[in-house]
Design an enzyme around this catalytic site. Structure first.
Site, PDB file in Angstrom:
ATOM      1  N   SER A   1       0.870  -1.185   0.000  1.00 26.74           N
ATOM      2  CA  SER A   1       0.000   0.000   0.000  1.00 26.74           C
ATOM      3  C   SER A   1       0.896   1.220   0.000  1.00 26.74           C
ATOM      4  O   SER A   1       2.105   1.119   0.275  1.00 26.74           O
ATOM      5  CB  SER A   1      -0.842   0.001   1.277  1.00 26.74           C
ATOM      6  OG  SER A   1      -1.400   1.280   1.515  1.00 26.74           O
TER       7      SER A   1
ATOM      8  N   TYR B   1      -2.204  -0.555  10.316  1.00 31.99           N
ATOM      9  CA  TYR B   1      -2.205  -0.813   8.869  1.00 31.99           C
ATOM     10  C   TYR B   1      -0.832  -0.464   8.285  1.00 31.99           C
ATOM     11  O   TYR B   1      -0.278  -1.209   7.484  1.00 31.99           O
ATOM     12  CB  TYR B   1      -3.307   0.016   8.212  1.00 31.99           C
ATOM     13  CG  TYR B   1      -3.507  -0.252   6.735  1.00 31.99           C
ATOM     14  CD1 TYR B   1      -4.260  -1.353   6.304  1.00 31.99           C
ATOM     15  CD2 TYR B   1      -2.966   0.581   5.763  1.00 31.99           C
ATOM     16  CE1 TYR B   1      -4.460  -1.597   4.945  1.00 31.99           C
ATOM     17  CE2 TYR B   1      -3.151   0.352   4.409  1.00 31.99           C
ATOM     18  CZ  TYR B   1      -3.905  -0.741   4.007  1.00 31.99           C
ATOM     19  OH  TYR B   1      -4.107  -0.984   2.662  1.00 31.99           O
TER      20      TYR B   1
HETATM   21  N1  LIG Z   1      -8.606   0.415  -1.976  1.00 33.76           N
HETATM   22  C1  LIG Z   1      -7.508   1.105  -1.717  1.00 33.76           C
HETATM   23  O1  LIG Z   1      -7.487   2.359  -1.796  1.00 33.76           O
HETATM   24  C2  LIG Z   1      -6.227   0.385  -1.325  1.00 33.76           C
HETATM   25  C3  LIG Z   1      -5.056   1.138  -1.202  1.00 33.76           C
HETATM   26  C4  LIG Z   1      -3.879   0.502  -0.848  1.00 33.76           C
HETATM   27  C5  LIG Z   1      -3.864  -0.867  -0.621  1.00 33.76           C
HETATM   28  N2  LIG Z   1      -5.017  -1.576  -0.752  1.00 33.76           N
HETATM   29  C6  LIG Z   1      -4.941  -3.028  -0.494  1.00 33.76           C
HETATM   30  O2  LIG Z   1      -5.520  -3.727  -1.579  1.00 33.76           O
HETATM   31  C7  LIG Z   1      -6.013  -4.984  -1.107  1.00 33.76           C
HETATM   32  C8  LIG Z   1      -7.427  -5.203  -1.619  1.00 33.76           C
HETATM   33  O3  LIG Z   1      -8.267  -4.230  -1.053  1.00 33.76           O
HETATM   34  P1  LIG Z   1      -9.572  -3.648  -1.758  1.00 33.76           P
HETATM   35  O4  LIG Z   1      -9.456  -2.173  -1.651  1.00 33.76           O
HETATM   36  O5  LIG Z   1      -9.776  -4.281  -3.072  1.00 33.76           O
HETATM   37  O6  LIG Z   1     -10.654  -4.100  -0.676  1.00 33.76           O
HETATM   38  P2  LIG Z   1     -12.071  -4.809  -0.755  1.00 33.76           P
HETATM   39  O7  LIG Z   1     -12.593  -4.743   0.640  1.00 33.76           O
HETATM   40  O8  LIG Z   1     -12.892  -4.249  -1.856  1.00 33.76           O
HETATM   41  O9  LIG Z   1     -11.706  -6.332  -1.101  1.00 33.76           O
HETATM   42  C9  LIG Z   1     -11.019  -7.160  -0.203  1.00 33.76           C
HETATM   43  C10 LIG Z   1     -11.606  -8.566  -0.242  1.00 33.76           C
HETATM   44  O10 LIG Z   1     -10.831  -9.388   0.636  1.00 33.76           O
HETATM   45  C11 LIG Z   1     -11.699 -10.240   1.335  1.00 33.76           C
HETATM   46  N3  LIG Z   1     -11.096 -10.637   2.615  1.00 33.76           N
HETATM   47  C12 LIG Z   1     -10.933  -9.857   3.714  1.00 33.76           C
HETATM   48  N4  LIG Z   1     -10.382 -10.570   4.690  1.00 33.76           N
HETATM   49  C13 LIG Z   1     -10.191 -11.811   4.213  1.00 33.76           C
HETATM   50  C14 LIG Z   1      -9.655 -12.997   4.759  1.00 33.76           C
HETATM   51  N5  LIG Z   1      -9.227 -13.043   6.020  1.00 33.76           N
HETATM   52  N6  LIG Z   1      -9.610 -14.105   3.987  1.00 33.76           N
HETATM   53  C15 LIG Z   1     -10.051 -14.075   2.712  1.00 33.76           C
HETATM   54  N7  LIG Z   1     -10.580 -12.975   2.137  1.00 33.76           N
HETATM   55  C16 LIG Z   1     -10.640 -11.865   2.887  1.00 33.76           C
HETATM   56  C17 LIG Z   1     -12.964  -9.410   1.533  1.00 33.76           C
HETATM   57  O11 LIG Z   1     -14.105 -10.242   1.767  1.00 33.76           O
HETATM   58  C18 LIG Z   1     -13.052  -8.640   0.228  1.00 33.76           C
HETATM   59  O12 LIG Z   1     -13.867  -9.293  -0.717  1.00 33.76           O
HETATM   60  C19 LIG Z   1      -5.880  -4.960   0.418  1.00 33.76           C
HETATM   61  O13 LIG Z   1      -4.729  -5.687   0.783  1.00 33.76           O
HETATM   62  C20 LIG Z   1      -5.703  -3.494   0.729  1.00 33.76           C
HETATM   63  O14 LIG Z   1      -4.988  -3.284   1.918  1.00 33.76           O
HETATM   64  C21 LIG Z   1      -6.203  -0.986  -1.082  1.00 33.76           C
END
Ligand SMILES: NC(=O)c1ccc[n+]([C@@H]2O[C@H](COP(=O)([O-])OP(=O)(O)OC[C@H]3O[C@@H](n4cnc5c(N)ncnc54)[C@H](O)[C@@H]3O)[C@@H](O)[C@H]2O)c1
Length: 360
Positions: A252, A265
């Site tokens: 991230s 985080y």
């Molecule tokens: N969205 C952003 O702005 C952003 C920025 C930086 C990093 N990220 C990272 O990107 C990744 C994806 O995030 P996103 O934004 O797509 O989120 P999101 O919440 O849309 O999707 C995440 C998915 O992971 C699943 N999940 C959560 N815990 C779980 C577990 N223990 N086992 C299996 N599945 C699990 C959830 O059910 C969900 O469907 C994460 O690692 C997040 O930290 C996101």
């Protein structure tokens, strides 16, 4: 005086907001649902028609068609006197009040498939039910790969699979923090695992160390660090047996700076970088590539809460330099590049996929 441009669904939200007729119509629509036009700031460069997909049906194609028809008819809503009286004509060059240089409307990015890039390959994607994981699983599947799609939500996985008729997708409801489930995932993949996209992750509540609870720390570390580590540990022997394999972890912006989230985080995503670099170093000579992607703001379902006034104030202040949010498909483009053979010479990097945020 020149005639304002005719608006279409392909025009950006910014163009609509600046338009002498389109602007009042949008502001009126937002006001009806108690919203401020600022909610659209992170997506202002996207074509307005993109809201249909992003809003998951709340903003329908019929609504876009109605907006276009109303704008064409010059229907400025009654009482929309707050619309900028002399909004600049939104041709190709228009600047908003805060811009110091004119902003040229950018052509929209369109995902282009590399047909067959993953043909014959098996890729495990965690978090495949939503956001970045879903977009990545979708892209691998549409480029011919066999996808082991993992998520805690059965409903989300069913929805994902139903959108990909004919693709080779095996959905598996599993919590990546559960060792037995991790073993199930690897068994389901079989003895050929070409790629692992460790994408499942959760946010914290923006608390600084002085206000951090053990519960938040443990929960965030258990998913973001333990879960990522467990999947890596489980697939590495399978990859080593074939002398090849690509792992992409999800870090991230919070892995690169201290201003993007709370301490739990931020520390967890720094740990993801450590997992990535150590594993890349150890197994590079054995044919494995291990990289991380560091997404900036991305439009997904991830939930961030603000449990600390100090955390909220400090993080929001830092967000002033945030570039526009990206769509999940833009992150999938970076992740699948690293996963695929196109990333052949890349090992141990943390690729910022953030529109330049980390350069600021
Ligand atoms: N969205 C952003 O702005 C952003 C920025 C930086 C990093 N990220 C990272 O990107 C990744 C994806 O995030 P996103 O934004 O797509 O989120 P999101 O919440 O849309 O999707 C995440 C998915 O992971 C699943 N999940 C959560 N815990 C779980 C577990 N223990 N086992 C299996 N599945 C699990 C959830 O059910 C969900 O469907 C994460 O690692 C997040 O930290 C996101």
């Amino acid at each position: 005086m020149s005639t304002p441009k005719t608006l279409t669904g392909d025009d950006s939200i910014k163009t609509w907001l600046e338009h002498p007729v389109g602007g009042p119509i949008i502001r009126d629509l937002l006001a009806q649902s108690g919203q401020d036009p600022d909610v659209l700031r992170p997506v202002q460069r996207l074509a307005i028609k993109r809201l249909v997909k992003l809003s998951k049906g709340q903003f329908s194609q019929e609504m876009v068609d109605q907006l276009v028809a109303r704008a064409a008819a010059g229907e400025v809503p009654v009482g929309a006197a707050d619309a900028p009286a002399a909004a600049p004509e939104p041709t190709t060059e228009s600047a908003d009040a805060g811009d110091t240089v004119p902003v040229v409307e950018r052509p929209e990015w369109v995902e282009r498939l590399d047909q067959g890039r993953f043909a014959g390959k098996t890729v495990i994607v965690t978090g495949a039910g939503s956001g970045i994981g879903r977009a990545t699983a979708s892209r691998v599947a549409r480029e011919g790969g066999r996808v082991i799609a993992v998520d805690v939500s059965q409903e989300r996985l069913d929805d994902f699979a139903s959108e990909h008729d004919g693709a080779e997708i095996l959905t598996l409801v599993a919590d990546i923090t559960d060792d037995a489930k991790v073993a199930e995932i690897v068994a389901a993949a079989g003895d050929r695992i070409d790629g692992l996209a460790n994408i499942a992750g959760i946010m914290d509540d923006m608390t600084p160390i002085g206000e951090l609870t053990d519960a938040v720390w443990k929960r965030v570390f258990s998913v973001n660090v333990d879960g990522t580590m467990k999947l890596m540990r489980a697939v590495v022997p399978v990859m080593l047996a074939r002398g090849t394999g690509s792992i992409v972890n999800t870090a991230s912006e919070a892995a690169l700076r201290g201003s993007a989230a709370g301490v739990a985080y931020t520390a967890s995503k720094h740990a993801v970088v450590g997992l990535t670099k150590s594993t890349a170093f150890m197994y590079g000579p054995s044919g494995l590539r291990v990289n991380a992607v560091a997404p900036g703001a991305t439009i997904t379902n991830i939930e961030a809460t603000f449990a600390s006034p100090l955390g909220a104030q400090r993080v929001r202040q830092a967000m002033a330099i945030l570039p526009d949010a990206a769509e999940a498909e833009a992150l999938a483009a970076s992740i699948t590049f690293l996963l695929s053979d196109d990333g052949v010479n890349i090992n141990g990097v943390v690729l910022a996929s953030d529109g330049g945020w980390s350069a600021a």
